[in-house]
Design a protein around this motif. Structure first.
Motif, PDB file in Angstrom:
ATOM      1  N   ASP A 513       0.928  -1.002   0.000  1.00  0.00           N
ATOM      2  CA  ASP A 513      -0.071  -0.440   0.003  1.00  0.00           C
ATOM      3  C   ASP A 513       0.744   1.091  -0.021  1.00  0.00           C
ATOM      4  N   GLU A 517       1.940   4.596  -2.820  1.00  0.00           N
ATOM      5  CA  GLU A 517       1.497   5.989  -2.698  1.00  0.00           C
ATOM      6  C   GLU A 517       2.060   6.683  -2.493  1.00  0.00           C
ATOM      7  N   LYS A 518       3.881   5.996  -2.411  1.00  0.00           N
ATOM      8  CA  LYS A 518       4.738   6.283  -2.148  1.00  0.00           C
ATOM      9  C   LYS A 518       5.026   7.556  -3.811  1.00  0.00           C
ATOM     10  N   ILE A 521       1.758   7.101  -6.496  1.00  0.00           N
ATOM     11  CA  ILE A 521       0.497   8.708  -6.161  1.00  0.00           C
ATOM     12  C   ILE A 521       1.486  10.090  -6.088  1.00  0.00           C
ATOM     13  N   ASP A 522       2.238  10.400  -5.130  1.00  0.00           N
ATOM     14  CA  ASP A 522       2.991  11.252  -4.322  1.00  0.00           C
ATOM     15  C   ASP A 522       3.355  11.856  -5.227  1.00  0.00           C
ATOM     16  N   ASN A 588      -9.064  -1.075  -3.191  1.00  0.00           N
ATOM     17  CA  ASN A 588      -9.160   0.329  -3.313  1.00  0.00           C
ATOM     18  C   ASN A 588      -9.314   0.958  -4.278  1.00  0.00           C
ATOM     19  N   ARG A 590      -8.873   4.383  -4.438  1.00  0.00           N
ATOM     20  CA  ARG A 590      -7.991   4.722  -5.224  1.00  0.00           C
ATOM     21  C   ARG A 590      -6.706   4.535  -6.087  1.00  0.00           C
ATOM     22  N   PHE A 591      -6.532   3.121  -5.494  1.00  0.00           N
ATOM     23  CA  PHE A 591      -5.841   2.061  -6.151  1.00  0.00           C
ATOM     24  C   PHE A 591      -6.521   2.358  -7.895  1.00  0.00           C
ATOM     25  N   TYR A 594      -5.843   5.538 -10.371  1.00  0.00           N
ATOM     26  CA  TYR A 594      -4.873   5.837 -10.670  1.00  0.00           C
ATOM     27  C   TYR A 594      -3.954   4.438 -11.703  1.00  0.00           C
TER      28      TYR A 594
END
Length: 900
Positions: A513, A517-518, A521-522, A588, A590-591, A594
């Motif tokens: 996870d 994110e890192k 996405i970030d 998820n 959000r996943f 993206y």
């Protein structure tokens, strides 16, 4: 009063009480309304997998609430398990439901004896007539002309007991491109009549595909388009997917504007409003209104030529309210895909995918027009790598080649200090040159496509700004309703990808996870990786420079960190699939957002869809580079697994088109002997990646053209091995028929340079060649015995476990997961100079799935197998050839038995 915006909407689906019959089976779906707005009767379309033998094609299903109330449901199969088409593998389900603001709740998909799908009180219908087609939702009627270019013939919205026409007509709405020289190419003037196909026809949703060309008034046609139109039962909206392909010479044609024009008849003196960042910007008396989103942090609203409002991120919507009717339009990912705009007059709305007011033209050429300057002496120049710190030679090279773009990868940085020195050289001596830490090339955007999603809604009542703002938010925040990850895993339709959560894998799941994110996405947000072409792409890895720059600057200046980073079209181990596996593992949302943006960008933008002078490259992706198009066309990096998975989860037919287009390229370019062609490209991935694409297309629809080519090519390739599991480094198709095998032999096992898991997975299911099984088992044994093949090749152990049930293969998968923990932690601590490569981890959820099945089946046996593994692991280390040494080729002749 009936609200326009779906918060109080026509035809909200009723619910029906029932007593559940015996033996009904249930699949839990989780519906998530991420936008902080309520939705009434909101249409949801979701792909759901089924295990082989579980659901017969055509069997009814229904969606029910937790309390047993039935929701009207529409379903259609997307894929079946076998070519007999009997049992469903992926089912597309449509339903409508009410959602409160930010609600997340469970629904159930039911099937089995006695289940019947409920229909809405007002179904959407399609009536075919002479030269036209009428779609009627009960709230809206859309007339499509089937025999003329001006195909959008009429649209009426129901208000009270009457129907009100909202299209002005002569012409109706149309698509357009405006050349930099002012020439207009549109879909309604000099263009021929398009081709219309009804792609989905059910009681809740109808979708149409209109395919044609833009043309000048004199009839010069170019740039094919597809307009997909979705209409929903009881609703007064149309969801449009607008796709166009650039099929011209990139050096000769640029555009100043691209969009759709909607001439509307809403009555005199309509009110206009645009979605701003904090509030709506509106006018009562005006003659022309515009909004321009010029960057990800700047928009401006002008009325009659005067700028009256501005902000950073607009809401992406516009509304027009007249005494007869009202119109609302929202373009999804409006600011993220800048530049974007709306140009509104009392007579209609222009949806500007590329606004005329943008300061730049829409170009398909790149700054990479000549071979880049290399600093490692690769092309015979003096060498000045980062290790040397040879500033004088860097300066000399730049003076020798005053116009060349810069290949910063050739500096070969190995540390942050190296990276900072490289940047100082560029800033000091060549601050205005195109430069990248990634690969370089000189291709252009011929054949690139772009798809935009637009929601258009009409009403007989005025639009209130608060309604428009709520609907605008709803468009920007799509609802999904995926099945539980553990259920999807259990069906086998996701090819063994683990579905969590599971306490036994808590740390491993948390690490993955965090990686998503890192790493994915970030940087996109903090590095501001947005724009018309860049939207959806993660940062390109494949070289240390991009990761080192991020490590050096991400805390202080993340935009600077990515100034020399290219987009990640894809890699031969398929990082796009890597992101999709994380969604399958978690559910998820959000996943999902993206991963789907990545596969959309990769499929539309990164692949060539038209090239009159080079038809052999159609269906191929540009190799990852400093620009989305400058890299050469690469069969090895063109993988369609993500496109089909995107399609199965959403029903997005554009993604299926691209997936098949990729496989069609392999079919079109095949050798006379009926084999995948690879005459000159080194590394076996140039053969095996197209093989994967053929298997994906075959499993999608069982088309014999894919099966025949895949079967022969697989049998031929396996017969180029020295023995099972010893693949050649490179394999070339030679001879007049292309079936002579010329190889670069290898002295170490499992020398596969591209992901082959989908091909071997499907080959084991559908082909009966014993050599497939022998190869899989030998490769898995080599993975264990060498102990150092812990990347995607470890998935041979997944296949071997499924074939044999021997837990030693699962034990190796568990061992590999332990190794992954350490590398993931290193990445998250910014200690990995391959930071952006961390999304190339699609094998991890697959290995987790294998371990999970072994734990459930025989936990004691797995523990014992781990002891056996210690005795074997790494006992036969590989002997690698010296760096840079290319083995001599060997002609094997025509492999015997491949065509049997």
């Amino acid at each position: 009063m009936i609200g326009l915006l779906g918060l109080v909407l026509l035809g909200a689906a009723p619910v029906i009480s029932y007593d559940a019959p015996q033996q009904v089976k249930r699949i839990r779906l989780t519906v998530e309304n991420a936008g902080n707005v309520p939705r009434k009767g909101w249409p949801i379309t979701q792909g759901v997998p089924f295990a082989d033998g579980e659901l017969e094609r055509g069997a009814p299903v229904r969606v029910v609430e937790r309390d047993g109330r039935i929701l009207p449901t529409q379903s259609t199969y997307l894929a079946t398990w076998k070519s007999d088409l009997k049992f469903v593998k992926w089912l597309l389900v449509d339903f409508q439901c009410d959602l409160s603001a930010s609600e997340k709740r469970e629904l159930f998909l039911e099937y089995g004896p006695g289940v019947q799908a409920a229909t809405p009180p007002q179904s959407v219908t399609v009536t075919r007539g002479q030269g036209e087609l009428l779609v009627d939702t009960g709230a809206l009627r859309l007339k499509i002309r089937t025999d003329r270019a001006d195909f959008l013939g009429g649209c009426a919205v129901k208000s009270g007991g009457e129907w009100r026409e909202v299209f002005r007509g002569k012409p109706g709405p149309y698509l357009y491109l405006v050349g930099a020289d002012g020439v207009v190419y549109d879909s309604q003037g000099g263009a021929p009549a398009p081709r219309l196909t009804v792609e989905d026809e059910g009681p809740l949703r109808v979708s149409l595909a209109v395919k044609g060309f833009h043309a000048s008034p004199s009839g010069v046609g170019l740039c094919p388009y597809t307009l997909r139109i979705h209409a929903y039962a009881g609703r007064s909206e149309l969801r449009l997917f607008h796709t166009y392909v650039f099929d011209q010479n990139a050096d000769k044609l640029e555009f100043s504007e691209v969009g759709m024009n909607f001439p509307l008849d809403l009555g005199a003196a309509p009110r206009v409003a645009f979605g701003g960042q904090a509030k709506a910007h509106s006018a009562e008396r005006w003659s022309r209104a515009r909004i321009l989103q010029s960057s990800d942090i700047a928009y401006e609203v002008a009325f009659d030529g005067k700028a009256l409002a501005s902000g950073e991120k607009s809401g992406g919507w516009a509304s027009l309210s007249g005494p007869r009717a009202s119109a609302f339009v929202a373009l999804r990912d409006f600011w993220q895909q800048y530049p974007k705009g709306y140009d509104v007059t009392p007579d209609g709305i222009k949806v500007q995918f590329w606004p005329a007011s943008s300061k730049q033209k829409l170009a398909y050429s790149t700054p990479w027009k000549e071979r880049a300057l290399y600093f490692n002496g690769y092309y015979g120049d003096p060498s000045a790598t980062a290790h040397s710190r040879d500033e004088a030679t860097v300066k000399k090279l730049l003076e020798m080649h005053p116009s060349k773009p810069l290949n910063l990868k050739s500096f070969d940085p190995g540390s942050v200090e190296d990276l900072l020195w490289i940047e100082s050289m560029v800033d000091k001596y060549a601050p205005n040159r195109a430069a990248t830490h990634n690969d370089t090339g000189t291709e252009d955007g011929t054949g690139a496509a772009k798809t935009h999603e637009v929601l258009l809604r009409f009403s007989g009542e005025p639009i209130r700004d608060e309604e428009a703002r709520a609907l605008g938010t709803a468009v920007q925040e799509p609802v999904i309703a995926p099945a539980d990850p553990s259920y999807m895993d259990g069906t086998g339709a996701t090819r063994g990808v683990f579905g969590g959560p599971d306490a036994r894998f808590r740390e491993l799941e948390s690490l993955q996870d965090a990686i998503f994110e890192k790493v994915a996405i970030d940087p996109m947000h903090r590095g501001r990786r947005w724009g018309y072409w860049r939207f959806g792409y993660p940062v390109c890895s494949h070289a240390a420079g991009t990761s080192l720059a991020w490590i050096a600057h991400q805390a202080t200046d993340p935009v600077k960190a990515l100034r020399h980073a290219g987009p990640y079209n894809n890699e031969d181990d398929d990082p796009c699939w890597g992101l999709w596996t994380q969604f399958l593992r978690t559910g998820n949302r959000r996943f999902f957002i993206y991963a789907s943006a990545y596969s959309r960008a990769m499929g539309d933008v990164g692949i060539s869809h038209a090239n009159a002078s080079r038809p052999d490259v159609v269906g191929l992706m540009h190799y990852h580079s400093g620009h989305q198009w400058s890299g050469g066309y690469s069969p090895s990096h063109t993988l369609n697994t993500s496109f089909f998975l995107h399609y199965y989860l959403t029903g997005d037919r554009r993604m299926r088109e691209i997936g098949r287009e990729v496989a069609d390229g392999a079919v079109r370019n095949q050798e006379p002997a009926g084999l995948i062609s690879n005459r000159t490209r080194r590394l076996n991935r140039e053969f095996t990646s197209p093989l994967v694409c053929l298997f994906e297309a075959y499993a999608d629809g069982w088309d014999a053209k894919y099966e025949d080519l895949a079967r022969r090519s697989l049998r031929w390739f396996l017969r180029t091995q020295e023995k099972p599991g010893l693949f050649p480094t490179s394999v070339f198709t030679r001879g007049p028929l292309g079936d002579e095998a010329v190889v670069e032999p290898v002295g170490y096992p499992v020398a596969l340079s591209a992901i082959t898991y989908p091909a071997f997975y499907e080959a084991l299911r559908h082909f009966d060649d014993p050599l497939v099984r022998k190869t899989v088992l030998a490769a898995a044994d080599y993975v264990i015995d060498t102990g150092e093949l812990g990347d995607h090749r470890a998935m041979f152990c997944t296949l071997a476990y499924e074939l044999t049930g021997d837990p030693i293969y699962a034990a190796y998968c568990k061992h590999r997961l332990e190794e992954y923990r350490a590398s993931a932690r290193e990445t998250l601590e910014y200690k990995n100079i391959a930071f952006f490569s961390a999304i190339r981890n699609g094998e991890v959820p697959v290995l987790m799935g294998t371990v999970n099945r072994a734990m459930k089946k025989d936990p004691a046996g797995l523990i014992a197998a781990e002891k056996r593994l210690k005795e074997r692991l790494g006992k036969t280390p590989r002997t690698l050839p010296p760096p840079g040494v290319v083995p001599p080729t060997r002609n094997l002749g025509v492999p015997r038995g491949y065509a049997n």
